[in-house]
Design a protein around this motif. Structure first.
Motif, short mmCIF file in Angstrom:
data_model
loop_
_atom_site.label_atom_id
_atom_site.label_comp_id
_atom_site.label_asym_id
_atom_site.label_seq_id
_atom_site.Cartn_x
_atom_site.Cartn_y
_atom_site.Cartn_z
N PRO A 110 4.27 6.06 -0.37
CA PRO A 110 3.37 6.45 0.72
C PRO A 110 3.50 7.92 1.10
CG PRO A 110 4.57 4.43 1.26
CD PRO A 110 5.22 5.02 0.05
N LYS A 166 0.84 -1.20 0.00
CA LYS A 166 0.00 0.00 0.00
C LYS A 166 0.87 1.25 0.00
CE LYS A 166 -3.98 2.09 2.28
NZ LYS A 166 -4.95 2.00 3.41
N GLY A 167 0.49 2.21 -0.79
CA GLY A 167 1.28 3.43 -0.94
C GLY A 167 2.15 3.33 -2.18
N HIS A 212 -6.06 8.76 -2.48
CA HIS A 212 -4.86 8.89 -3.30
C HIS A 212 -5.21 9.45 -4.68
CE1 HIS A 212 -5.99 5.31 -5.62
NE2 HIS A 212 -6.26 4.73 -4.47
#
Length: 303
Positions: free
Chosen positions: A175, A88-89, A262
């Motif tokens: 991230p 994630k990121g 995001h």
């Protein structure tokens, strides 16, 4: 100035990353790009299943062969994934269920589907075992770019010795919170003598004051500006898609996921980059030509 945009996922309502691309939609995107002063692009395909990516690229190649304007505007293909970091990121807007380590077999399938048009492949060096795929691509005339990745400095440097020569949208595909010093942005900047460093200069993906700092560190001779444009570029606020993603474009023209967590590509255009470059980054027209025209062509061998 004849800008070459190395990262365009779609434009003016046309999404290269959807199934069933039509000749009309492709031609319309090319017309709008030319109207906006973009001489040529690399049509960019992001992570999906190998089958889906292959079918979409083959479709674009087929349609391009039938359209003289598309042949002029689409100078090649940029394959961004699926060999990226699933964390994630770092994974960004790439669907994590389709992210996978690099293999020669999958790389060859994607190159075949792109019909000899592949100019860039973005991958995560830490997921390319012994850099076999990087070496294979570089030996076949493809510019290999790190992106959506988190290799150590040692791995990133070693990858440059096997053919890695670029970094995709530095400052993004990572991230919001990282180690304050030992992070992927600093590692990329530290290898500015070995890598072309690409940035999205929209003031959102990187705040202008930070981008000024990055440009000072990197130097303009190895720096490239890209739009990372999606289908919503040029269209204004609303709801759009990118490869199955639902995207919300607000009044600020920023492309975000529905939950706002995001960014999903960009809506910046070449005219806006020219304005941003002069007004917010203090760049001259000659310097912008270097970042939008001369350097991109050098980086992918289209001089």
């Amino acid at each position: 100035m004849s800008p070459l945009d190395l990262q365009v996922n779609g434009y003016a309502g046309t999404d290269f990353n959807r199934d069933g691309l039509t000749a009309e939609a492709l031609h319309h995107a090319c017309e709008c790009l030319v109207e906006d002063g973009c001489d040529s692009i690399l049509a960019t395909f992001i992570t999906d299943s190998i089958d889906a990516m292959s079918e979409r690229m083959s479709r674009l190649v087929e349609l391009r062969e039938q359209d003289s304007l598309a042949q002029k505007v689409i100078a090649g293909i940029h394959i961004e994934g699926p060999f990226t970091n699933p964390e994630k990121g770092y994974v960004g807007a790439h669907p994590p269920q389709h992210v996978k380590p690099a293999t020669l077999e999958d790389a060859k399938r994607l190159l075949d589907a792109a019909g000899g048009l592949t100019k860039i492949v973005t991958l995560a060096p830490e997921f390319d075992q012994k850099f076999h795929t990087t070496e294979f691509l570089a030996n076949n005339g493809v510019t290999v770019s790190a992106g959506h990745c988190n290799p150590s400095l040692e791995v990133l440097r070693a990858s440059t010795e096997h053919g890695l020569s670029m970094f995709t949208h530095v400052g993004n595909g990572c991230p919001m919170t990282m180690h304050r010093h030992d992070n992927i942005i600093q590692r990329a900047l530290s290898l500015r003598d070995k890598l072309w460093l690409c940035f999205i200069p929209d003031g959102v993906h990187i705040e202008f004051f930070a981008l000024v700092n990055y440009l000072r560190t990197a130097g303009l001779e190895k720096t490239i500006f890209v739009t990372d444009a999606i289908s919503a570029s040029r269209l204004g606020p609303g709801k759009y898609t990118l490869a199955g993603w639902d995207i919300v474009i607000g009044e600020d023209l920023v492309a975000r996921s529905p939950d706002g967590s995001h960014f999903v590509g960009s809506t910046v255009t070449i005219p806006r980059i020219l304005t941003n470059g002069q007004q917010h980054l203090g760049l001259s027209k000659a310097e912008l030509q270097l970042l939008l025209d001369t350097n991109p062509r050098k980086a992918v061998g289209l001089t």
